[in-house]
Scaffold this motif. Structure first.
Motif, PDB file in Angstrom:
ATOM      1  N   PRO A 102      28.011  33.107  48.346  1.00 21.13           N
ATOM      2  CA  PRO A 102      28.950  33.843  49.185  1.00 21.13           C
ATOM      3  C   PRO A 102      29.671  32.999  50.229  1.00 21.13           C
ATOM      4  N   ARG A 103      29.048  31.889  50.670  1.00 24.38           N
ATOM      5  CA  ARG A 103      29.654  31.074  51.725  1.00 24.38           C
ATOM      6  C   ARG A 103      30.455  29.909  51.177  1.00 24.38           C
ATOM      7  N   MET A 104      30.596  29.875  49.868  1.00 30.09           N
ATOM      8  CA  MET A 104      31.463  28.884  49.221  1.00 30.09           C
ATOM      9  C   MET A 104      32.727  29.585  48.736  1.00 30.09           C
ATOM     10  N   THR A 105      33.805  28.835  48.601  1.00 31.56           N
ATOM     11  CA  THR A 105      35.043  29.437  48.117  1.00 31.56           C
ATOM     12  C   THR A 105      34.931  29.756  46.637  1.00 31.56           C
ATOM     13  N   VAL A 106      35.881  30.536  46.154  1.00 27.17           N
ATOM     14  CA  VAL A 106      35.962  30.837  44.718  1.00 27.17           C
ATOM     15  C   VAL A 106      36.021  29.544  43.922  1.00 27.17           C
ATOM     16  N   PHE A 107      36.861  28.619  44.348  1.00 30.60           N
ATOM     17  CA  PHE A 107      37.028  27.365  43.615  1.00 30.60           C
ATOM     18  C   PHE A 107      35.723  26.565  43.599  1.00 30.60           C
ATOM     19  N   GLU A 108      35.038  26.526  44.738  1.00 30.14           N
ATOM     20  CA  GLU A 108      33.770  25.794  44.811  1.00 30.14           C
ATOM     21  C   GLU A 108      32.705  26.427  43.921  1.00 30.14           C
ATOM     22  N   ASN A 109      32.679  27.753  43.847  1.00 34.86           N
ATOM     23  CA  ASN A 109      31.764  28.432  42.930  1.00 34.86           C
ATOM     24  C   ASN A 109      32.041  28.025  41.490  1.00 34.86           C
ATOM     25  N   LEU A 110      33.308  27.951  41.129  1.00 37.76           N
ATOM     26  CA  LEU A 110      33.661  27.557  39.769  1.00 37.76           C
ATOM     27  C   LEU A 110      33.264  26.112  39.492  1.00 37.76           C
ATOM     28  N   ASN A 142      40.858  30.016  47.294  1.00 34.87           N
ATOM     29  CA  ASN A 142      40.413  29.395  48.545  1.00 34.87           C
ATOM     30  C   ASN A 142      39.691  30.368  49.469  1.00 34.87           C
ATOM     31  N   GLN A 143      39.421  31.565  48.943  1.00 32.65           N
ATOM     32  CA  GLN A 143      38.757  32.612  49.724  1.00 32.65           C
ATOM     33  C   GLN A 143      37.243  32.489  49.561  1.00 32.65           C
ATOM     34  N   LEU A 144      36.488  32.802  50.615  1.00 32.64           N
ATOM     35  CA  LEU A 144      35.037  32.791  50.498  1.00 32.64           C
ATOM     36  C   LEU A 144      34.597  33.855  49.500  1.00 32.64           C
ATOM     37  N   ALA A 145      33.702  33.478  48.597  1.00 31.51           N
ATOM     38  CA  ALA A 145      33.305  34.377  47.515  1.00 31.51           C
ATOM     39  C   ALA A 145      32.642  35.647  48.044  1.00 31.51           C
ATOM     40  N   GLY A 146      31.966  35.557  49.192  1.00 32.92           N
ATOM     41  CA  GLY A 146      31.299  36.718  49.751  1.00 32.92           C
ATOM     42  C   GLY A 146      32.239  37.794  50.242  1.00 32.92           C
ATOM     43  N   THR A 147      33.515  37.469  50.388  1.00 31.44           N
ATOM     44  CA  THR A 147      34.503  38.452  50.854  1.00 31.44           C
ATOM     45  C   THR A 147      35.221  39.148  49.705  1.00 31.44           C
ATOM     46  N   LEU A 148      34.886  38.767  48.456  1.00 31.91           N
ATOM     47  CA  LEU A 148      35.498  39.407  47.288  1.00 31.91           C
ATOM     48  C   LEU A 148      34.914  40.803  47.082  1.00 31.91           C
ATOM     49  N   SER A 149      35.669  41.651  46.375  1.00 32.50           N
ATOM     50  CA  SER A 149      35.139  42.949  45.958  1.00 32.50           C
ATOM     51  C   SER A 149      34.059  42.742  44.897  1.00 32.50           C
ATOM     52  N   GLY A 150      33.303  43.810  44.610  1.00 32.27           N
ATOM     53  CA  GLY A 150      32.260  43.714  43.591  1.00 32.27           C
ATOM     54  C   GLY A 150      32.809  43.306  42.231  1.00 32.27           C
ATOM     55  N   GLY A 151      33.950  43.893  41.855  1.00 30.80           N
ATOM     56  CA  GLY A 151      34.561  43.550  40.578  1.00 30.80           C
ATOM     57  C   GLY A 151      35.021  42.104  40.519  1.00 30.80           C
ATOM     58  N   GLU A 152      35.585  41.626  41.627  1.00 34.70           N
ATOM     59  CA  GLU A 152      36.036  40.232  41.677  1.00 34.70           C
ATOM     60  C   GLU A 152      34.854  39.273  41.639  1.00 34.70           C
TER      61      GLU A 152
END
Length: 247
Positions: A102-110, A142-152
């Motif tokens: 959750p504290r990493m960006t979408v890109f970093e998660n990927l 570039n958004q933090l993954a923890g701020t995404l919706s459940g579907g995202e």
């Protein structure tokens, strides 16, 4: 053919569980489970909570250890292989509950999804493919993954699994906690992933969805396989209708 005497199933069967058993202490979670997944299929594993569905996937991916039987992947027993090595063999596990960072960006998660890969020149292409499958992830890279919706977050979990470039995707409860429209969107993407060449073993409580999108299905009950068959036949099975389809 190379003229060898290998059994026919080894040619096309990607995964085969032979008499697989798993214990948690004195509790037997899986009891003599036999199933197979052919290359190019979507195979669903259906059952109530506690039936052993998640344990099956976790054991295949090396997160749990068997107490008996075999896990054959491309004809070789991987039941004693480390989880990190199983990923390198071509099995990617998208766990129940998504488990994104959750504290990493979408890109970093990927990027985490591609961490075991050596073919760096192809990783960029696979990132592009992920963003084509999931345009919302590109918008939020570039958004933090923890701020995404459940579907995202579910989209991110699947995309991260695909970055390992798996031959076999283990997908655990992708519909959990999501709105029906989002669920339909995700399952359509899973079908696209399969059509592009990735075999899928799907664990799903929503039996309607699982059987709609899969080629074949297995019904797990109290740790053993109760029924198996083509999805179109299971949909019309009176026992399945009564227990899982509300009919």
């Amino acid at each position: 053919m190379n003229g060898s005497s290998r059994p026919i199933w080894e040619v096309t069967t990607l995964l085969k569980l032979n008499h697989l058993s798993v214990h948690y202490g004195a509790i037997q979670a899986l009891k003599d489970v036999n199933l197979h997944v052919e290359e190019g299929e979507i195979v669903s594993l259906i059952g109530a909570n506690g039936s052993g569905k998640t344990t099956t996937l976790r054991t295949i991916s090396g997160l749990e250890r068997k107490s008996g039987g075999e896990i054959l992947y491309q004809g070789k027993d991987i039941s004693k292989t480390l989880a990190s090595e199983i990923v390198k063999l071509g099995i990617s596990h998208v766990p129940e509950g998504r488990r994104i960072f959750p504290r990493m960006t979408v890109f970093e998660n990927l990027e985490v999804g591609a961490i075991t890969r050596k073919d760096k020149e192809n990783v960029a292409k696979d990132f592009q493919r992920s963003f084509e499958l999931f345009p919302r992830l590109l918008e939020r890279k570039n958004q933090l993954a923890g701020t995404l919706s459940g579907g995202e977050q579910q989209m991110l979990a699947i995309a991260r699994g695909l970055l390992a470039r798996p031959k076999l995707l283990l997908l655990d409860e992708p519909s959990m906690g999501l709105a029906p429209l989002i669920v339909e969107e995700i399952f359509n993407i899973v079908r696209d992933i399969n059509a592009a060449g990735t075999t899928v073993l799907l664990v799903e409580q929503n039996a309607h969805l699982a059987l709609k999108y899969s080629n074949r299905g297995y019904i797990l009950k109290n740790g053993y396989i109760d029924l198996e068959g083509y999805s179109k036949d299971l949909v019309n099975n009176d026992e399945v209708k009564k227990a899982y389809l509300g009919g």
